[in-house]
Motif scaffolding. Structure first.
Motif, short mmCIF file in Angstrom:
data_model
loop_
_atom_site.label_atom_id
_atom_site.label_comp_id
_atom_site.label_asym_id
_atom_site.label_seq_id
_atom_site.Cartn_x
_atom_site.Cartn_y
_atom_site.Cartn_z
N LEU A 141 35.05 -7.87 15.01
CA LEU A 141 34.86 -8.25 16.41
C LEU A 141 33.57 -9.03 16.56
O LEU A 141 32.56 -8.76 15.89
CB LEU A 141 34.81 -7.01 17.30
N SER A 142 33.60 -10.00 17.47
CA SER A 142 32.38 -10.74 17.80
C SER A 142 31.64 -10.01 18.92
O SER A 142 32.12 -9.00 19.44
CB SER A 142 32.74 -12.16 18.25
N ILE A 146 34.27 -15.88 13.37
CA ILE A 146 33.37 -15.21 14.31
C ILE A 146 32.17 -16.09 14.61
O ILE A 146 31.69 -16.17 15.76
CB ILE A 146 32.93 -13.84 13.76
N ALA A 147 31.64 -16.77 13.61
CA ALA A 147 30.50 -17.67 13.82
C ALA A 147 30.86 -18.80 14.79
O ALA A 147 30.06 -19.19 15.65
CB ALA A 147 30.02 -18.24 12.48
N HIS A 148 32.08 -19.33 14.67
CA HIS A 148 32.53 -20.36 15.61
C HIS A 148 32.65 -19.79 17.03
O HIS A 148 32.28 -20.44 18.01
CB HIS A 148 33.89 -20.92 15.17
N ILE A 149 33.18 -18.59 17.14
CA ILE A 149 33.31 -17.94 18.45
C ILE A 149 31.94 -17.77 19.10
O ILE A 149 31.75 -18.08 20.29
CB ILE A 149 34.02 -16.57 18.30
N ALA A 173 45.35 -14.07 19.34
CA ALA A 173 44.86 -14.23 20.70
C ALA A 173 45.92 -14.85 21.60
O ALA A 173 46.19 -14.36 22.70
CB ALA A 173 43.60 -15.10 20.70
N ILE A 174 46.52 -15.93 21.15
CA ILE A 174 47.64 -16.57 21.85
C ILE A 174 48.70 -16.81 20.79
O ILE A 174 48.56 -17.73 19.97
CB ILE A 174 47.22 -17.90 22.52
N PHE A 197 37.53 -8.26 27.84
CA PHE A 197 38.16 -8.62 26.58
C PHE A 197 37.13 -9.12 25.57
O PHE A 197 36.23 -9.88 25.90
CB PHE A 197 39.22 -9.69 26.80
N GLN A 198 37.30 -8.69 24.33
CA GLN A 198 36.38 -9.04 23.26
C GLN A 198 37.12 -9.87 22.22
O GLN A 198 38.19 -9.49 21.74
CB GLN A 198 35.81 -7.77 22.63
N LEU A 199 36.54 -11.02 21.87
CA LEU A 199 37.16 -11.89 20.89
C LEU A 199 36.82 -11.43 19.48
O LEU A 199 35.70 -10.98 19.21
CB LEU A 199 36.69 -13.34 21.09
#
Length: 399
Positions: A262-263, A355-358, A306-307, A336-338
């Motif tokens: 999780l991010s 996660i780094a991109h998020i 996610a989608i 909501f947590q990405l």
């Protein structure tokens, strides 16, 4: 007893609905209230003509996507705002559709000129017929491959494409005046963005990038779609320049190597997070699109993306990671947590890269990259940023 609303009332109601979600230039609002969309959708129920939804006008016997449709009105309005057509302009539209967009353009340019082209004879005839019936006979309709443009009326002050474009053809460059604007649904790394570009010599420079979705133009084959399981219920979409080994990926999602992380990024229920995808493409050539069908979800073949139909993913060798969304904690504003789910030999590292991109996106969620497009035939020179090469054009993204 309630009275059935008139076309004018429905049309104004639709425009009011669009304005409740986004601002529009006064002239775009004016023409949206003036041009009757129902006139370009004969036989359709009046109420359906004025809902903010796309309407298929020709099915595709060879695939799931329609050959032609009337675009979502709010997307039409957004792209017209991006185009900024002025009275007297000479405008080219690629993708005639129903003729509705050409009518809106005709209202915007007044005494100017509008040319619309479509490769499909039935679609071109539909557009010609509805434009004539609605009083827009001055619009020039040409049955032709849109990639060839319409040299007869060039150069153009404005060019707008209403079909998804993977590469910008040289013909469009040659027929767009210096200082002119090009608005198109541009496709790269599995996503489609409506990009507003201004020509400055041999460069096209963006000043607007908006998420959208359009039927792909016929004649461009740079995108690939491959199944990742025997049932073809999980698929990866990628570009021809990307190093994707589909054989190595086959059944990767079915192994037991799932790694989830999780991010620190949280989003609200109505808050878009598609910017993660856009941000990632500005630095990472491993970004693809993962498509998971309802059948695959029902069978529990993968952890829910996610989608499901269009989640950003990173692909490398026999491994991939895709974005996930989890309802975690008691934060009511942003519940909501990405996160990311990684599979394969290098799935854990890919999940952490995603996660780094998020988190890079989360640090400045309103940031939009500048996209500079140059002809591939020109020698590269002086542009900083991340470059994506295509046969006829070179995209450079910079934050």
């Amino acid at each position: 007893m309630s009275q059935t609303p008139t076309a004018d009332e429905l049309r104004n109601g639709l425009v009011d609905e669009i304005l409740s979600r986004r601002s529009l230039p006064a002239e775009v609002e004016r023409v949206m209230r003036r041009v009757p969309r129902d006139a370009f959708l004969p036989g359709l129920e009046l109420e359906k003509a004025y809902t903010d939804q796309a309407v298929t006008i020709k099915e595709n016997p060879d695939g799931p996507l329609a050959l032609s449709c009337a675009s979502v009105p709010s997307i039409v309005a957004m792209m017209l705002a991006q185009l900024d057509a002025q009275p007297g302009d000479n405008v080219l539209e690629v993708g005639a559709g129903t003729g509705y967009n050409a009518a809106l353009l005709a209202e915007l340019v007044g005494a100017g000129r509008v040319t619309t082209v479509d490769i499909d004879s039935d679609v071109a005839l539909h557009a010609r017929t509805t434009l004539n019936t609605a009083g827009y006979s001055r619009v020039k309709v040409i049955e032709r491959d849109g990639l060839l443009s319409a040299w007869e009326n060039a150069p153009y002050d404005r060019i707008i494409a209403t079909v998804g474009v993977w590469d910008i053809p040289v013909t469009w460059w040659n027929q767009l005046a210096d200082g002119g604007r090009l608005v198109l649904p541009l496709r790269w790394r599995g996503q489609t963005r409506s990009v507003a570009l201004t020509r400055r010599g041999n460069s096209l420079v963006s000043d607007g990038v908006e998420l959208c979705g359009f039927v792909p133009i016929i004649g461009q084959s740079g995108e690939r779609t491959e199944p990742l399981n025997t049932d073809s219920t999980i698929r990866v979409h990628y570009d021809e320049d990307q190093d994707v080994d589909v054989d190595a990926l086959t059944d990767t999602l079915a192994d037991a190597s799932l790694h989830e992380v999780l991010s620190d990024c949280r989003v609200g229920g109505e808050e878009p997070f598609d910017g993660v995808w856009l941000r990632a493409t500005a630095s990472d050539d491993r970004v693809c699109r993962l498509e998971v069908t309802p059948e695959a979800l029902e069978k529990g073949l993968v952890r829910r993306p996610a989608i499901p139909v269009r989640s950003p993913a990173l692909v490398e060798g026999d491994s991939l990671a895709y974005m996930t969304v989890h309802r975690e904690g008691a934060d009511l504003e942003r519940p909501f947590q990405l996160g990311a789910a990684g599979y394969g030999t290098n799935g854990k590292a890919l999940a952490h890269d995603l996660i780094a991109h998020i988190e890079a996106w989360s640090a400045d969620r309103a940031a939009v990259p500048r996209l500079t497009v140059t002809p591939t035939a020109d020698a590269a020179g002086g542009l900083s940023g991340h470059m994506i090469g295509k046969p006829e054009s070179r995209l450079t993204l910079t934050y």
